[in-house]
Scaffold this motif. Structure first.
Motif, PDB file in Angstrom:
ATOM      1  N   UNK A  26      82.437  55.110  68.937  1.00  0.00           N
ATOM      2  CA  UNK A  26      82.162  54.486  70.243  1.00  0.00           C
ATOM      3  C   UNK A  26      83.450  53.953  70.857  1.00  0.00           C
ATOM      4  N   UNK A  27      84.315  53.332  70.049  1.00  0.00           N
ATOM      5  CA  UNK A  27      85.601  52.824  70.544  1.00  0.00           C
ATOM      6  C   UNK A  27      86.491  53.957  71.034  1.00  0.00           C
ATOM      7  N   UNK A  28      86.302  55.159  70.494  1.00  0.00           N
ATOM      8  CA  UNK A  28      87.070  56.327  70.936  1.00  0.00           C
ATOM      9  C   UNK A  28      86.474  56.962  72.192  1.00  0.00           C
ATOM     10  N   UNK A  29      85.380  56.402  72.681  1.00  0.00           N
ATOM     11  CA  UNK A  29      84.779  56.878  73.917  1.00  0.00           C
ATOM     12  C   UNK A  29      83.657  57.880  73.764  1.00  0.00           C
ATOM     13  N   UNK A  30      83.211  58.127  72.548  1.00  0.00           N
ATOM     14  CA  UNK A  30      82.109  59.065  72.313  1.00  0.00           C
ATOM     15  C   UNK A  30      80.767  58.357  72.394  1.00  0.00           C
ATOM     16  N   UNK A  31      79.737  59.093  72.817  1.00  0.00           N
ATOM     17  CA  UNK A  31      78.373  58.588  72.719  1.00  0.00           C
ATOM     18  C   UNK A  31      77.835  59.007  71.362  1.00  0.00           C
ATOM     19  N   UNK A  32      77.167  58.078  70.688  1.00  0.00           N
ATOM     20  CA  UNK A  32      76.737  58.295  69.305  1.00  0.00           C
ATOM     21  C   UNK A  32      75.280  57.867  69.142  1.00  0.00           C
ATOM     22  N   UNK A  33      74.514  58.674  68.466  1.00  0.00           N
ATOM     23  CA  UNK A  33      73.173  58.297  68.014  1.00  0.00           C
ATOM     24  C   UNK A  33      73.138  58.435  66.498  1.00  0.00           C
ATOM     25  N   UNK A  34      72.158  57.806  65.873  1.00  0.00           N
ATOM     26  CA  UNK A  34      72.024  57.897  64.424  1.00  0.00           C
ATOM     27  C   UNK A  34      70.593  58.229  64.034  1.00  0.00           C
TER      28      UNK A  34
END
Length: 163
Positions: A26-34
């Protein structure tokens, strides 16, 4: 969507690694789901709430919506647990889905390993495990990262997935 897993036996650091990886990506700018697999009965709803009462009355699906969050609870009511592919298909599009558990699924994974847990490594018998994150030095036929080396692990996953 790109998919990468974190696997390992209980008490080997999977959840902590997942948490750090989500924050890092997320800090790298990606959207993430788990997606997290649980081997035990679990319930995110609480007795006495309206949504719990709806489920207890027999609803197959309850959607709880507010200004800050939407929760969808689905009751299997004896039906088989949905396979990982079906769960992935239900997600909204994101850059990366991190999957905790699902040891036997073929998606690429990193194994979390703590020597003090006293469990065997899964990696030597599983080619879907591309690397190991460990708290001890290991001699393996694939990369071994420090379990707390989140940035290096994220770099590896990012390169593996061509993110």
């Amino acid at each position: 969507m790109k998919i990468y897993g974190v696997t390992g036996w209980k008490n080997n650091g999977k959840t902590g690694l997942m948490e750090r990886l989500v924050a890092e990506f997320c800090a790298r700018g990606y959207t993430v789901s788990t997606i997290k697999h649980a081997h035990h009965a679990t319930d995110v709803d609480q007795p006495g709430t309206d949504s719990h009462r709806h489920r207890q009355a027999g609803a197959s699906e309850v959607v709880l919506a507010s200004a800050g969050r939407v929760a969808i609870m689905q009751e299997l009511r004896g039906a088989a647990e949905p396979p990982l592919a079906e769960l992935l298909a239900r997600l909204l599009p994101v850059d990366l889905v991190l999957v905790e558990g699902y040891k036997r699924e073929p998606h690429p994974k990193i194994e979390a390993y703590r020597q003090s847990a006293g469990t065997d490594l899964i990696a030597p018998q599983d080619p879907s495990i591309r690397a190991v994150a460990s708290d001890t030095a290991l001699e393996l036929d694939r990369p071994v990262f420090d379990l707390d080396g989140t940035a290096a692990i994220a770099d590896f996953i990012q390169a593996e997935l061509d993110l």
